[in-house]
Motif scaffolding. Structure first.
Motif, PDB file in Angstrom:
ATOM      1  N   UNK A  24       0.835  -1.207   0.000  1.00 38.34           N
ATOM      2  CA  UNK A  24       0.000   0.000   0.000  1.00 38.34           C
ATOM      3  C   UNK A  24       0.868   1.254   0.000  1.00 38.34           C
ATOM      4  N   UNK A  25       1.907   1.256   0.801  1.00 41.44           N
ATOM      5  CA  UNK A  25       2.803   2.415   0.849  1.00 41.44           C
ATOM      6  C   UNK A  25       3.491   2.635  -0.500  1.00 41.44           C
ATOM      7  N   UNK A  26       3.925   1.555  -1.119  1.00 39.99           N
ATOM      8  CA  UNK A  26       4.567   1.663  -2.436  1.00 39.99           C
ATOM      9  C   UNK A  26       3.572   2.196  -3.462  1.00 39.99           C
ATOM     10  N   UNK A  27       2.343   1.701  -3.434  1.00 38.81           N
ATOM     11  CA  UNK A  27       1.318   2.175  -4.368  1.00 38.81           C
ATOM     12  C   UNK A  27       1.022   3.653  -4.145  1.00 38.81           C
ATOM     13  N   UNK A  28       0.916   4.060  -2.891  1.00 41.51           N
ATOM     14  CA  UNK A  28       0.669   5.476  -2.599  1.00 41.51           C
ATOM     15  C   UNK A  28       1.813   6.361  -3.091  1.00 41.51           C
ATOM     16  N   UNK A  29       3.032   5.893  -2.877  1.00 41.25           N
ATOM     17  CA  UNK A  29       4.184   6.665  -3.320  1.00 41.25           C
ATOM     18  C   UNK A  29       4.158   6.834  -4.839  1.00 41.25           C
ATOM     19  N   UNK A  66      -6.300   7.459 -11.515  1.00 43.38           N
ATOM     20  CA  UNK A  66      -5.520   7.573 -10.280  1.00 43.38           C
ATOM     21  C   UNK A  66      -6.420   7.853  -9.078  1.00 43.38           C
ATOM     22  N   UNK A  67      -7.401   8.715  -9.263  1.00 39.63           N
ATOM     23  CA  UNK A  67      -8.336   9.027  -8.177  1.00 39.63           C
ATOM     24  C   UNK A  67      -9.108   7.767  -7.797  1.00 39.63           C
ATOM     25  N   UNK A  68      -9.567   7.020  -8.804  1.00 40.14           N
ATOM     26  CA  UNK A  68     -10.298   5.775  -8.535  1.00 40.14           C
ATOM     27  C   UNK A  68      -9.404   4.783  -7.796  1.00 40.14           C
ATOM     28  N   UNK A  69      -8.149   4.738  -8.174  1.00 37.47           N
ATOM     29  CA  UNK A  69      -7.192   3.844  -7.522  1.00 37.47           C
ATOM     30  C   UNK A  69      -7.000   4.252  -6.064  1.00 37.47           C
ATOM     31  N   UNK A  70      -6.911   5.545  -5.818  1.00 35.85           N
ATOM     32  CA  UNK A  70      -6.783   6.032  -4.439  1.00 35.85           C
ATOM     33  C   UNK A  70      -8.012   5.685  -3.608  1.00 35.85           C
ATOM     34  N   UNK A  71      -9.191   5.820  -4.197  1.00 35.44           N
ATOM     35  CA  UNK A  71     -10.424   5.459  -3.490  1.00 35.44           C
ATOM     36  C   UNK A  71     -10.420   3.965  -3.145  1.00 35.44           C
ATOM     37  N   UNK A  72     -10.010   3.170  -4.094  1.00 35.44           N
ATOM     38  CA  UNK A  72      -9.944   1.718  -3.863  1.00 35.44           C
ATOM     39  C   UNK A  72      -8.938   1.398  -2.763  1.00 35.44           C
ATOM     40  N   UNK A  73      -7.827   2.094  -2.772  1.00 40.46           N
ATOM     41  CA  UNK A  73      -6.819   1.901  -1.732  1.00 40.46           C
ATOM     42  C   UNK A  73      -7.391   2.294  -0.364  1.00 40.46           C
ATOM     43  N   UNK A  74      -8.146   3.377  -0.322  1.00 38.18           N
ATOM     44  CA  UNK A  74      -8.789   3.793   0.923  1.00 38.18           C
ATOM     45  C   UNK A  74      -9.772   2.747   1.419  1.00 38.18           C
ATOM     46  N   UNK A  75     -10.570   2.201   0.510  1.00 37.96           N
ATOM     47  CA  UNK A  75     -11.512   1.140   0.883  1.00 37.96           C
ATOM     48  C   UNK A  75     -10.759  -0.073   1.422  1.00 37.96           C
ATOM     49  N   UNK A  76      -9.661  -0.406   0.777  1.00 35.38           N
ATOM     50  CA  UNK A  76      -8.863  -1.554   1.224  1.00 35.38           C
ATOM     51  C   UNK A  76      -8.323  -1.330   2.627  1.00 35.38           C
ATOM     52  N   UNK A  77      -7.923  -0.109   2.907  1.00 32.22           N
ATOM     53  CA  UNK A  77      -7.424   0.193   4.258  1.00 32.22           C
ATOM     54  C   UNK A  77      -8.520   0.055   5.305  1.00 32.22           C
ATOM     55  N   UNK A  78      -9.732   0.498   4.959  1.00 32.69           N
ATOM     56  CA  UNK A  78     -10.858   0.366   5.886  1.00 32.69           C
ATOM     57  C   UNK A  78     -11.139  -1.123   6.120  1.00 32.69           C
ATOM     58  N   UNK A  79     -11.138  -1.900   5.041  1.00 33.33           N
ATOM     59  CA  UNK A  79     -11.371  -3.341   5.166  1.00 33.33           C
ATOM     60  C   UNK A  79     -10.274  -3.986   6.010  1.00 33.33           C
ATOM     61  N   UNK A  80      -9.040  -3.568   5.789  1.00 31.36           N
ATOM     62  CA  UNK A  80      -7.902  -4.112   6.537  1.00 31.36           C
ATOM     63  C   UNK A  80      -8.059  -3.810   8.025  1.00 31.36           C
TER      64      UNK A  80
END
Length: 131
Positions: A24-29, A66-80
């Motif tokens: 996740x950190x690598x993807x955010x970077x 990219x925005x959609x990817x960030x939203x998906x990453x946010x959802x994944x963090x909530x799920x995590x």
């Protein structure tokens, strides 16, 4: 024995969480770097050469992705986070059940012993009673 199993499950979960966090950190970077390039007006290799409108459209689509990817990453963090919370609750429940199991085993052992002692007192000559 059950405690070993819960500890092994927790260790496995820690490894999975650490792997997820690293990814996740690598993807955010990488997303932040791409957003910066787009906002600075960097040229996008796949954009048609010499066509500014098409290039802008491509950048918009790319940025939207990219925005959609960030939203998906946010959802994944909530799920995590929910998974970690559930795992912690499960671990606490397993520990409680293991403790109850130990207490019950102790009680059963002593009850069996007490029954055998009473049987020996009541029927001292019984020879074929399975003990």
């Amino acid at each position: 024995a059950h405690g070993d199993l819960s500890r092994r499950n927790t260790v496995g979960m820690d490894v999975d969480v650490a792997t997820f966090e690293a990814r996740a950190e690598e993807a955010e970077r990488r997303i932040a770097a791409l957003e910066l390039k787009i906002s600075e007006g960097a040229t996008v290799p796949a954009a048609p050469a010499g066509d500014a409108a098409a290039g802008d459209e491509f950048k918009k689509k790319f940025y939207d992705q990219l925005v959609a990817l960030r939203l998906e990453l946010g959802k994944s963090r909530v799920e995590r986070a929910a998974m970690i919370k559930q795992a912690e609750e499960d671990k606490a429940r397993i520990e409680m059940l293991e403790e109850e199991n130990t207490k019950m085993s102790y009680r059963i052992k002593h009850l069996v012993r007490a029954v055998r002692e009473e049987m020996d007192k009541k029927y001292p000559n019984a020879k074929n009673v399975s003990r």
